[in-house]
Scaffold this active site. Structure first.
Site, PDB file in Angstrom:
ATOM      1  N   ASN A 168       0.857  -1.187   0.000  1.00  0.00           N
ATOM      2  CA  ASN A 168       0.000   0.000   0.000  1.00  0.00           C
ATOM      3  C   ASN A 168       0.891   1.233   0.000  1.00  0.00           C
ATOM      4  O   ASN A 168       1.998   1.219   0.527  1.00  0.00           O
ATOM      5  CB  ASN A 168      -0.893   0.041   1.251  1.00  0.00           C
ATOM      6  CG  ASN A 168      -1.871   1.205   1.173  1.00  0.00           C
ATOM      7  OD1 ASN A 168      -2.788   1.188   0.369  1.00  0.00           O
ATOM      8  ND2 ASN A 168      -1.657   2.242   1.970  1.00  0.00           N
ATOM      9  N   TYR A 172       0.502  10.045   4.487  1.00  0.00           N
ATOM     10  CA  TYR A 172       0.219  10.295   5.900  1.00  0.00           C
ATOM     11  C   TYR A 172       1.335  11.181   6.435  1.00  0.00           C
ATOM     12  O   TYR A 172       2.515  10.816   6.354  1.00  0.00           O
ATOM     13  CB  TYR A 172       0.229   8.980   6.703  1.00  0.00           C
ATOM     14  CG  TYR A 172      -0.457   7.793   6.035  1.00  0.00           C
ATOM     15  CD1 TYR A 172      -1.807   7.837   5.681  1.00  0.00           C
ATOM     16  CD2 TYR A 172       0.254   6.620   5.782  1.00  0.00           C
ATOM     17  CE1 TYR A 172      -2.422   6.729   5.087  1.00  0.00           C
ATOM     18  CE2 TYR A 172      -0.350   5.515   5.199  1.00  0.00           C
ATOM     19  CZ  TYR A 172      -1.685   5.579   4.848  1.00  0.00           C
ATOM     20  OH  TYR A 172      -2.286   4.483   4.269  1.00  0.00           O
ATOM     21  N   ARG A 173       0.957  12.329   6.988  1.00  0.00           N
ATOM     22  CA  ARG A 173       1.975  13.278   7.458  1.00  0.00           C
ATOM     23  C   ARG A 173       2.853  12.680   8.553  1.00  0.00           C
ATOM     24  O   ARG A 173       2.415  11.766   9.271  1.00  0.00           O
ATOM     25  CB  ARG A 173       1.286  14.539   7.975  1.00  0.00           C
ATOM     26  CG  ARG A 173       0.583  14.289   9.293  1.00  0.00           C
ATOM     27  CD  ARG A 173       0.062  15.570   9.903  1.00  0.00           C
ATOM     28  NE  ARG A 173      -0.462  15.341  11.218  1.00  0.00           N
ATOM     29  CZ  ARG A 173      -1.722  15.596  11.580  1.00  0.00           C
ATOM     30  NH1 ARG A 173      -2.574  16.113  10.725  1.00  0.00           N
ATOM     31  NH2 ARG A 173      -2.101  15.360  12.812  1.00  0.00           N
ATOM     32  N   TRP A 186      -1.108   7.723  10.281  1.00  0.00           N
ATOM     33  CA  TRP A 186      -2.133   7.049   9.488  1.00  0.00           C
ATOM     34  C   TRP A 186      -3.375   6.954  10.355  1.00  0.00           C
ATOM     35  O   TRP A 186      -3.362   6.417  11.449  1.00  0.00           O
ATOM     36  CB  TRP A 186      -1.678   5.696   8.946  1.00  0.00           C
ATOM     37  CG  TRP A 186      -1.020   4.746   9.898  1.00  0.00           C
ATOM     38  CD1 TRP A 186      -1.449   4.387  11.149  1.00  0.00           C
ATOM     39  CD2 TRP A 186       0.183   4.015   9.657  1.00  0.00           C
ATOM     40  NE1 TRP A 186      -0.593   3.480  11.696  1.00  0.00           N
ATOM     41  CE2 TRP A 186       0.413   3.219  10.813  1.00  0.00           C
ATOM     42  CE3 TRP A 186       1.080   3.928   8.592  1.00  0.00           C
ATOM     43  CZ2 TRP A 186       1.512   2.379  10.917  1.00  0.00           C
ATOM     44  CZ3 TRP A 186       2.160   3.084   8.700  1.00  0.00           C
ATOM     45  CH2 TRP A 186       2.358   2.328   9.849  1.00  0.00           C
ATOM     46  N   GLU A 233      -1.396   1.207  -5.590  1.00  0.00           N
ATOM     47  CA  GLU A 233      -1.341   2.599  -6.064  1.00  0.00           C
ATOM     48  C   GLU A 233      -0.328   2.751  -7.194  1.00  0.00           C
ATOM     49  O   GLU A 233      -0.506   3.596  -8.076  1.00  0.00           O
ATOM     50  CB  GLU A 233      -0.951   3.549  -4.920  1.00  0.00           C
ATOM     51  CG  GLU A 233      -2.067   3.915  -3.964  1.00  0.00           C
ATOM     52  CD  GLU A 233      -2.363   2.858  -2.912  1.00  0.00           C
ATOM     53  OE1 GLU A 233      -1.626   1.845  -2.861  1.00  0.00           O
ATOM     54  OE2 GLU A 233      -3.338   3.027  -2.157  1.00  0.00           O
ATOM     55  N   ASP A 282      -4.483  21.878  10.119  1.00  0.00           N
ATOM     56  CA  ASP A 282      -4.928  20.855   9.161  1.00  0.00           C
ATOM     57  C   ASP A 282      -5.793  21.416   8.033  1.00  0.00           C
ATOM     58  O   ASP A 282      -6.113  22.601   8.009  1.00  0.00           O
ATOM     59  CB  ASP A 282      -5.664  19.741   9.916  1.00  0.00           C
ATOM     60  CG  ASP A 282      -5.223  18.379   9.445  1.00  0.00           C
ATOM     61  OD1 ASP A 282      -5.184  18.166   8.207  1.00  0.00           O
ATOM     62  OD2 ASP A 282      -4.914  17.526  10.274  1.00  0.00           O
TER      63      ASP A 282
END
Ligand SMILES: Cc1cc2nc3c(=O)[nH]c(=O)nc-3n(C[C@H](O)[C@H](O)[C@H](O)COP(=O)(O)O)c2cc1C
Length: 481
Positions: A168, A172-173, A186, A233, A282
């Site tokens: 995968n 995710y920061r 995540w 992906e 955010d």
């Protein structure tokens, strides 16, 4: 021809007048945010900071930050072209007869060519760093004043499903805790978190994680796509760029990363270890609250000789992520219509920050149809997060928010037409009663039918006749208006 790497994309943006180089020193702590925010809100260019304070590595930001830049990134005149290519594939039927089957071969070959390939050498491993490498060597941004620290904002996070072995890649920061560790944000519904849960279930002490920063734009973009679990992906990136993604095996863990990446952080997450991550300014326009998240441990950093650090900032909308999300909306509509053919169009206005608002137009065919569509959307992958769904008839243009507000508000009897339900909500929702769990609202703003208990007459929409319009066109000029 697909972009070979990030530099080719930057060159294409520059050639089209969509890039500005900043040759003087700018601080990755807050200052780059202010530049990027002003640029995106004024429809400005992508930015390449050649001398970020404290690092020798340039910072590239806002590469996807308008519809035009998304088109340059994905090498299309309009992202609708990609939706069209998806429709073509979906409509492919097994042809009749030998000739028809032979004619199919080029398409099958084209689809086969999307699969990633593995190389034995790669630009992202030109330099293999040792223990001396510190995450602070990178020009990582502190985006907003009350952020808990510096965050890697555009990472491609790779992990492997321990049950299926499938990879995968998600975005995710990562909050830098120190030179060798970072937060792994995540959220619980995402695939990285699922791999982590499965690793724990199997009693594993560690889970390999590799992070690529900066790559060709289709590969970077693929990390945000809400794909079904176990769909690679990198294959979708191959479809988007119409050329396979080349991968390379990591030096210190059992994962592969895009060979054309600028920087790769190899490492692991210790199962069971968490640390407080956030707050972080955010994409809701608010600071997401601090929470407990796993910790990424760096085992080996590899990079190009002269890497570029790719970043983004999120914050009060619209920001770069709005344009990335808008393209997701357009590209995924045909796939959504596979399940829900009655859906004509959908729109997620910037102010709804993706998960707060979806406007949906449908061809209504039976009583209760709007509610069926709402529930289906709440059951559809990451669309489950949608806090408010407004369903309108097919004559309403959902891309025109003013039209939706006007018609929807006219058409509802609130007590009758609002559907509340409970379920999972986006981890960033700060108003829900509990973290990750809360209510959603659907508004059935379609015209009501007798079959739904509505027997009053429904008025027609006011429209001038074409003939009068034409007559007044001439009179208008005569009146000197
Ligand atoms: C700029 C940007 C930052 C993001 N940051 C996060 C994040 O920190 N955590 C998260 O769970 N999702 C984040 N997302 C959303 C995920 O990347 C997105 O939901 C993706 O589909 C997740 O992939 P997955 O389904 O493979 O887990 C971000 C998206 C963008 C565009």
């Amino acid at each position: 021809m697909a972009y070979r790497d990030l530099s080719e994309f930057i060159a294409a943006l520059e050639e089209k007048g969509e890039l500005k180089r900043i040759p003087f020193e700018v601080d990755p702590v807050l200052e780059i945010t202010e530049f990027a925010d002003r640029a995106v809100k004024s429809g400005g260019p992508a930015l390449l900071f050649e001398k970020p304070k404290g690092s020798a590595i340039p910072v590239f930001i806002n590469g996807f930050a308008s519809a035009r830049k998304m088109e340059i990134a994905l090498e299309v005149a309009s992202v609708e072209e990609i939706a069209g290519r998806i429709v073509e594939i979906l409509e492919t039927r097994m042809p009749e007869g030998l000739i028809g089957k032979i004619k199919m071969l080029p398409r099958l070959a084209e689809m086969g060519s999307f699969f990633p390939r593995t190389l034995s050498q790669a630009p992202c491993q030109e330099i293999v760093s040792g223990e001396e490498f510190s995450l602070f060597d990178l020009p990582v941004l502190q985006c907003w004043p009350e952020d808990a620290g510096r965050f890697i904002t555009l990472p491609l996070v790779f992990s492997r499903n321990p049950d299926t072995g499938r990879r995968n890649c998600g975005m995710y920061r990562m909050q830098i805790f120190d030179g060798r560790t970072a937060g792994m944000h995540w959220q619980t519904h995402k695939q990285g978190a699922e791999h982590y849960r499965r690793s724990r279930h199997h009693g594993r002490a560690r889970m390999d994680v590799a992070v690529a920063i900066g790559a060709d734009p289709a590969t970077m973009y693929s990390a945000i796509l809400p794909l079904p679990p176990d769909l690679d992906e990198m294959m979708i990136a191959g479809f988007l760029r119409q050329s396979p993604v080349e991968m390379i095996r990591c030096r210190s863990c059992d994962l592969e990363v895009p060979a054309n990446a600028e920087i790769v952080l190899e490492g692991y997450v210790e199962v069971g270890e968490t640390r407080t991550e956030g707050p972080f300014g955010d994409h809701t326009g608010y600071y997401s609250l601090a929470g407990e998240y796993p910790v990424f441990h760096l085992t080996c950093a590899t990079h190009r000789v002269r890497p570029i650090y790719a970043a983004t900032i999120v914050g009060p909308p619209p920001m770069e992520d709005f344009y990335m999300g808008k393209a997701v909306e357009r590209i995924f509509l045909p796939l959504m219509r596979l399940q829900l053919p009655e859906v004509r169009d959908i729109a997620m206005p910037a102010e709804g920050v993706f998960h707060n608002l979806m406007l949906v137009s449908i061809r209504k065919s039976y009583p209760g149809h709007a509610r069926k569509v709402m529930h289906a959307i709440w059951g559809l992958g990451q669309a489950m997060f949608t806090k408010c769904i407004v369903v309108v008839d097919e004559d309403v243009d959902v891309q025109n928010v003013r039209e939706v507000a006007w018609k929807a508000l006219n058409h509802i009897d609130p007590e009758r037409d609002i559907q509340f339900t409970l379920g999972p909500v986006d981890s960033l929702d700060h108003a829900s009663r509990l973290q990750d769990y809360g209510s959603k609202m659907g508004i059935d703003a379609t015209r009501k039918w007798p079959g739904e208990g509505f027997t009053r007459p429904w008025p027609g929409e006011i429209k001038m006749s074409e003939e009068v319009k034409r007559r007044v066109d001439a009179l208008w000029k005569r009146a000197g208006l």
